[in-house]
Design an enzyme around this catalytic site. Structure first.
Site, PDB file in Angstrom:
ATOM      1  CB  SER A 107      -0.970   0.345   1.235  1.00 29.76           C
ATOM      2  OG  SER A 107      -2.113   0.854   1.081  1.00 29.76           O
ATOM      3  N   GLY A 108       0.705   2.711  -1.126  1.00 31.25           N
ATOM      4  CA  GLY A 108       1.992   3.477  -1.153  1.00 31.25           C
ATOM      5  C   GLY A 108       2.729   2.897  -1.658  1.00 31.25           C
ATOM      6  CB  THR A 112      -3.890   3.386  -7.402  1.00 34.35           C
ATOM      7  OG1 THR A 112      -5.056   2.349  -6.679  1.00 34.35           O
ATOM      8  CG2 THR A 112      -5.350   4.113  -8.543  1.00 34.35           C
ATOM      9  CG  ASN A 157      -1.769   5.329  -0.338  1.00 36.53           C
ATOM     10  OD1 ASN A 157      -1.576   6.753  -1.811  1.00 36.53           O
ATOM     11  ND2 ASN A 157      -1.737   4.301  -1.550  1.00 36.53           N
ATOM     12  CB  SER A 160      -4.566   3.032   0.654  1.00 33.59           C
ATOM     13  OG  SER A 160      -4.527   1.407   0.971  1.00 33.59           O
ATOM     14  CB  SER A 161      -7.205   0.905  -3.932  1.00 28.23           C
ATOM     15  OG  SER A 161      -6.861   1.428  -4.921  1.00 28.23           O
ATOM     16  N   GLY A 387      -1.175  -5.147  -2.475  1.00 27.82           N
ATOM     17  CA  GLY A 387       0.331  -6.107  -1.915  1.00 27.82           C
ATOM     18  C   GLY A 387       0.233  -7.099  -0.859  1.00 27.82           C
ATOM     19  CD  GLU A 389      -2.967  -4.829   3.422  1.00 26.22           C
ATOM     20  OE1 GLU A 389      -2.799  -5.617   4.547  1.00 26.22           O
ATOM     21  OE2 GLU A 389      -3.100  -4.138   2.875  1.00 26.22           O
TER      22      GLU A 389
END
Length: 1137
Positions: A107-108, A112, A157, A160-161, A387, A389
């Site tokens: 994330s980050g 996206t 992020n 973040s999605s 991704g 985590e």
């Protein structure tokens, strides 16, 4: 001439990690850092792209960059995400291979943004056209909508999605986009009710409160203050760099472009507002008389406003929060909920409401962007998924996410190896088996149908009796204790009994990316994901249609006692479908890496990057690529790049490219075990060999550059000398020309002067001769003239003497005659004077007597008689003038002669009025009954359409014919004529508009005194017959088109198939006759005529909006109808001059 570059030119560090020498984790990280510090954020591992998030804007995504990478070889330019996107698009377009682009990372890390760059590049390089541009715009505008509802600010992020997204973009055979299909995975719905410290809820809540107008917020019963809503965290409500108000406008615009109707957008906003209101509902304990605990709502104001938004009865939802009904076959038990259970039910409803709304949004977007053609499509899939985590506190969500990444890693290794093996086999190179870590054992630990962790979790959730997270952990400790990748302190494996880093309520799994500690608390509840049936049924009772769609299980007529599937099993099935889909496509990989945790530019944290490199398996990927041959290149570009290293191949090789490469390698004495010849490529085993070739090429290029400089300088000096020489010749030529011109002018001037003097002398000599000759001739003439004059004078004197003698006699005779005539004249005059005097005296006497007789009458009446005579003469002249200047007999002619005198003004106006009335009477006397009816229809058409519809003025001078088909006379329509019993008032051919594509089908339109009949234009078969009393209204636009909609009354027998959307060239006549006939057939209740540029038409069960716009239609000057989406038909009308 186009200058070609290469991946190896002007390289900072190593652009392709396969060529890194020596290969180690430290050198790998150092190369990434070196390139990152020089703003080179992309690096290759073969065909895999590593993307470093720069946390700032870089000038490498411009339209010029898009054109630079368009239709270029993958290794031809420096590493870039555009190169991978272009390679995938060209493989799909030219080789008919379905593609997928897998984007993974933390994330980050920029996943996206990477997916947006891929989609924007494909949109920029594919075809152009109105329809293609519309599809591309809809595909691109789906991103802001999904980001608003599916993204949130996290500690890592700002955007973040919080869901996984896979989009299949469908193309036609030309490579133009036709549409797309979006799949979403595991929305983090727990964020709706609770967010970790420093994070926000989903963007849409903050965008709605910041960007909506005051009227909109008032309708939604909301306030702009974030602090008034329990579901919104306050510590991170405002984010630097995020403009929630502007983003809300962007989302509204994107929803309109994608195809959302206004009522759908309003329903979505109402649901978002309802979730915020739901979070403000609080409960208090209330003891029952039997000692049981139950809950009550503290303040019912928020509940009331929420129910008003959703159209639910407040009492129904209040009971659903207080009681739970359990059904088992024929038995139904109702129990009360305590405060904790009520809060659980509230949060469960909020999570389900939001997650189902998100799923509906994805489905609705798919309806708008899906391809309409039924033919086979080429597909490019873009996967943007979370991704791996590893947090301090990892729960069920991290377990599911990491399971998905294990599956992706497995398919990545398999497809990478398969791609390597297929290329070696295709090129005829001997395949060397590559050993690698296969994470299938970890995937089996999680997804095994019997002993997998997910299977045991489902079994525990379905088991009767007391089920807790501890019982689930006990089962794991019993069954998975011996597994080498499972660790638990309570398992039978004694080596973990003293491991204090492993708490008793946790278990640890050794993933491919490292060990992850999972806290078992909440696993069972999150896997169950239960929503009480009472809440589902309460939601289904809402009057808002969207709520009914979101909770179909709440329908009492379709009660399903079967337990719904668990969250884990649903996600496992989704991941399985995704893996099968990816295996059918050619994969392309983008590995996103986050350089630091501070979201700051120019900071490279080596430990963080090293951790991501390890769990992404990038080192393993490099080893797989280098296990065979580290570098490969087609013969043509290889020979083109290195041909200057051999005299036999420089500057031009005339034979096949492979033979040229063989000659080149032999001349360079490269060991034969360092390379191999394939069918179309040369394979180089060791990067050192490639660097040797590059070093030799660099030295050779320096020598060639020196030679080129020498030749260029010589050419430049020779060119300068020749230019100076040519200039000197030109100057000399011009000077000589000038000198000769001046000399010629002097000679010419002197010659002219001599010639003039000579000609003057000759002229004067000739003049003297001519003058002398003339004087001689004049002298002879003068002598002769004097002689003849003397003779003439002598003869004249003689003749004069004779004439004088004769004249004297004549004069004497004339004088005598004159004397006699004068005497006679005097006598006659005297006699005449006497007679005239007598006449005058007599006249004067008669006048005197008359004046004396009439003097008394004349003075009294002369004025009146003169006035009457004058008036009579003026009136006579006025009427004679009117007779000769009468205007035409047309009643609409406004001409009238001007009045000659002001005193005739009243008479003039009265005569004009009498004349107009008289000619109107004459005009009306000519009318027949049929003509009167026609003019009555024209008058009614004027009342209906004048100044309301642009088509009306052109219809005024067109007579209403009625039966345009002559249906009673034409033998073609004999069958149709016999089928219609009443008299046909109007018969014409119209176009019936098809909702699916907006195209028209020819139909015969018949209007009788009782029915409207539509029949097939070819066979004459009756397709529909509508009684006039069933007709509710007619809708038309204000523009110059011929479209009209016949709207039927709800509940009538004719309304089953829905309304009719038709178009005709005689629209004004049809609507007028329909309006007159409908009034007679419906007991004097006239049919309404609605004139608007946007109206709704009911097609069976769906309402479709028909919208009229001014534009330039493709089919000439007529209006054209086009289907924009499932709920919008757009009619393009030519702009009137």
């Amino acid at each position: 001439m186009e200058v070609k570059t290469s991946l190896l030119d002007n390289m900072i560090g190593v652009g392709d990690m396969v060529l890194l020498e020596p290969l180690s984790e430290d050198s790998f990280i150092a190369n990434l850092k070196n390139r990152f510090e020089h703003n080179e954020i992309y690096t290759y591992i073969g065909s895999v792209v590593i993307s470093m998030n720069p946390y700032r804007s870089l000038p490498i995504f411009t339209p010029e960059k898009v054109e630079e990478y368009r239709n270029r070889n993958f290794y031809e330019l420096s590493p870039h995400i555009y190169a991978l996107a272009d390679e995938a698009y060209r493989s799909l377009r030219d080789q008919d291979k379905d593609q997928c682009i897998l984007i993974t990372g933390e994330s980050g890390a920029g996943k996206t943004e990477a997916s947006k760059l891929v989609m924007s590049y494909v949109a920029a390089v594919c075809g152009k056209g109105q329809e293609v541009n519309k599809v591309k715009e809809q595909l691109l505008q789906s991103n802001p909508v999904l980001e608003a509802f599916g993204n949130a600010k996290t500690v890592r992020n700002d955007n973040s999605s919080r869901f996984g997204k896979y989009m299949d973009i469908e193309f036609d055979f030309k490579g133009d986009p036709l549409g797309g299909v979006i799949s979403n995975y595991l929305l983090e719905k727990s964020r709706v009710v609770k967010q970790p410290r420093g994070e926000r809820n989903f963007h849409v809540f903050y965008q709605l409160l910041s960007g909506a107008s005051d009227d909109t917020l008032k309708k939604l019963k909301l306030d702009r203050d974030f602090s008034k809503y329990n579901y919104l965290s306050l510590d991170s409500a405002a984010v630097n760099g995020l403009d929630d108000a502007a983003n809300f406008r962007t989302v509204r615009n994107a929803m309109q472009i994608v195809g959302f109707m206004e009522d759908e957008v309003q329903s979505v906003l109402e649901l978002v507002a309802a979730v915020l209101k739901l979070g403000n509902i609080e409960f208090k304990p209330d003891s029952r008389s039997n000692g049981g605990d139950e809950s009550r709502i503290k303040d019912k104001n928020d509940l009331k406003e929420m129910c008003e938004l959703l159209g639910i009865e407040q009492s129904v939802l209040e009971r659903a929060f207080s009681y739970r009904t359990v059904e088992a076959k024929l038995e139904k038990v109702s129990t009360t909920l305590n405060v904790a259970q009520a809060y659980y039910a509230r949060d469960a409803l909020a999570k389900n409401l939001y997650s189902r709304l998100f799923s509906w949004l994805v489905t609705r977007i798919n309806e708008s962007i899906k391809a309409q053609a039924k033919t086979r499509h080429k597909v490019m899939g873009v996967l943007d998924i979370y991704g791996f985590e590893i947090f301090e506190d990892n729960s069920f969500e991290q377990f599911i996410i990491n399971y998905c990444n294990e599956k992706l890693q497995q398919i990545f290794i398999e497809l990478t190896l398969r791609e390597e093996q297929e290329e070696y086999i295709r090129e005829g190179i001997e395949w060397t088996n590559i050993e690698y870590f296969n994470n299938a054992i970890i995937c089996d630990l999680i997804e095994n149908h019997q002993n997998g962790i997910l299977a045991m979790l489902d079994e525990e959730c379905l088991r009767p009796g007391t089920v807790t997270d501890e019982t689930f952990l006990d089962k794991l400790n019993t069954i998975c204790a011996e597994h080498q990748h499972f660790e638990s302190r309570l398992s039978k494996n004694s080596k973990f009994l003293t491991d204090h880093s492993l708490p008793h309520s946790c278990f640890r799994i050794q993933h491919y990316a490292g060990k992850v500690l999972y806290r078992v608390e909440g696993f069972v509840d999150k896997n169950n994901d239960l929503l009480y049936r009472d809440l589902s049924q309460a939601m289904y009772k809402a009057t808002q249609s969207l709520i009914k769609q979101l909770f179909p299980e709440g329908n009492p007529a379709k009660v399903n006692l079967k337990r719904p599937p668990t969250a884990g099993s649903q996600f496992k099935a989704s991941v399985g479908t995704l893996m099968r889909n990816l295996q059918t496509k050619n994969p392309n990989y983008i590995r996103c890496i986050k350089p630091n945790d501070k979201k700051a530019s120019h900071i490279f944290t080596e430990s963080l990057v090293c951790h991501q490199v390890r769990y992404l398996g990038l080192m393993e990927n490099v080893r797989v690529r280098r296990a065979g041959y580290a570098f490969r290149q087609a013969y043509e570009p290889c020979l083109e790049r290195y041909k200057m290293l051999c005299k036999r191949t420089w500057p031009h090789w005339r034979g096949p490219a492979r033979e040229g490469v063989e000659v080149l390698m032999a001349d360079l004495q490269v060991p034969t075990d360092e390379f191999a010849y394939g069918r179309s490529k040369i394979f180089i085993r060791n990067p050192r060999t490639l660097f040797f070739l590059e070093e030799r090429r660099r030295q050779c290029l320096q020598d060639l550059a020196t030679l080129i400089q020498k030749i260029y300088r010589g050419w430049k000096c020779r060119t300068q000398f020749l230019l100076l020489k040519k200039s000197q010749i030109v100057v000399s030529a011009w000077y000589r020309r000038y000198a000769q011109q001046k000399k010629y002018q002097r000679i010419k001037s002197a010659t002219t002067l001599v010639q003039s003097y000579t000609r003057g002398w000759q002229a004067r000599k000739l003049l003297r001769q001519l003058k002398y000759q003339k004087r001689c001739e004049e002298a002879a003439t003068t002598i002769s003239a004097f002689w003849h004059g003397t003779q003439a004078r002598m003869e004249l004197r003689r003749l004069k003497q004779e004439a004088r003698n004769k004249h004297a006699v004549t004069v004497i005779w004339a004088y005598w005659q004159g004397t006699k005539a004068r005497r006679e004249l005097r006598r006659l005059k005297e006699e005449a004077r006497r007679k005239h005097a007598v006449a005058v005296i007599w006249a004067y006497w008669q006048g005197l007597k008359v004046r004396r007789e009439y003097r008394k009458f004349f003075r009294a009446n002369a004025g009146k008689k003169i006035y009457d005579f004058t008036i009579q003469r003026i009136m006579q002249k006025y009427f004679l003038g009117l007779k000769s200047n009468m205007p035409p007999m047309s009643p609409i002619d406004k001409n009238w002669p001007t009045r000659p005198y002001r005193f005739l003004d009243g008479t003039h106006k009265e005569l004009r009025r009498i004349f107009h009335l008289w000619r109107c009477k004459k005009y009306r006397s000519q009318f027949t009954e049929e003509k009167k009816a026609v003019y009555e229809e024209k008058l009614e058409a004027s009342e209906l359409f004048k100044d309301k519809k642009a088509l009306y003025p052109s219809s005024v001078n067109q007579p209403f014919k009625g039966d345009y088909l002559e249906i009673s006379k034409n033998p073609k329509y004999q069958k149709l004529n016999s089928a219609v019993e009443e008299k046909v008032l109007l018969a014409d051919v119209v176009n019936k508009i098809n909702r699916a594509n907006g195209k028209g089908t020819a139909r015969i339109f018949l209007l009788t005194k009782k029915n409207v009949v539509l029949a097939d234009s070819k066979t004459g078969q009756v397709k529909a017959s509508v009684p006039l009393p069933d007709l509710a209204s007619v809708s038309v636009s204000t523009q110059s088109d011929g479209f009209f909609a016949l709207k039927l009354k709800e509940g009538s027998a004719s309304a089953i198939k829905g309304d009719f959307l038709l178009s005709s060239e005689h629209l004004i006549e049809i609507i007028t006759k329909l309006h007159r006939t409908g009034a007679k057939a419906a007991d004097k209740e006239q049919i309404n005529v609605d004139i608007s540029d946007e109206f709704l038409v009911q097609f069976k069960q769906d309402k479709v909006c028909v919208k009229f716009i001014q534009g330039s239609p493709k089919n000439g000057n007529g209006a054209s109808c086009k289907r924009k989406n499932n709920r919008l038909l757009e009619v393009s009308v030519p702009m009137t001059a």
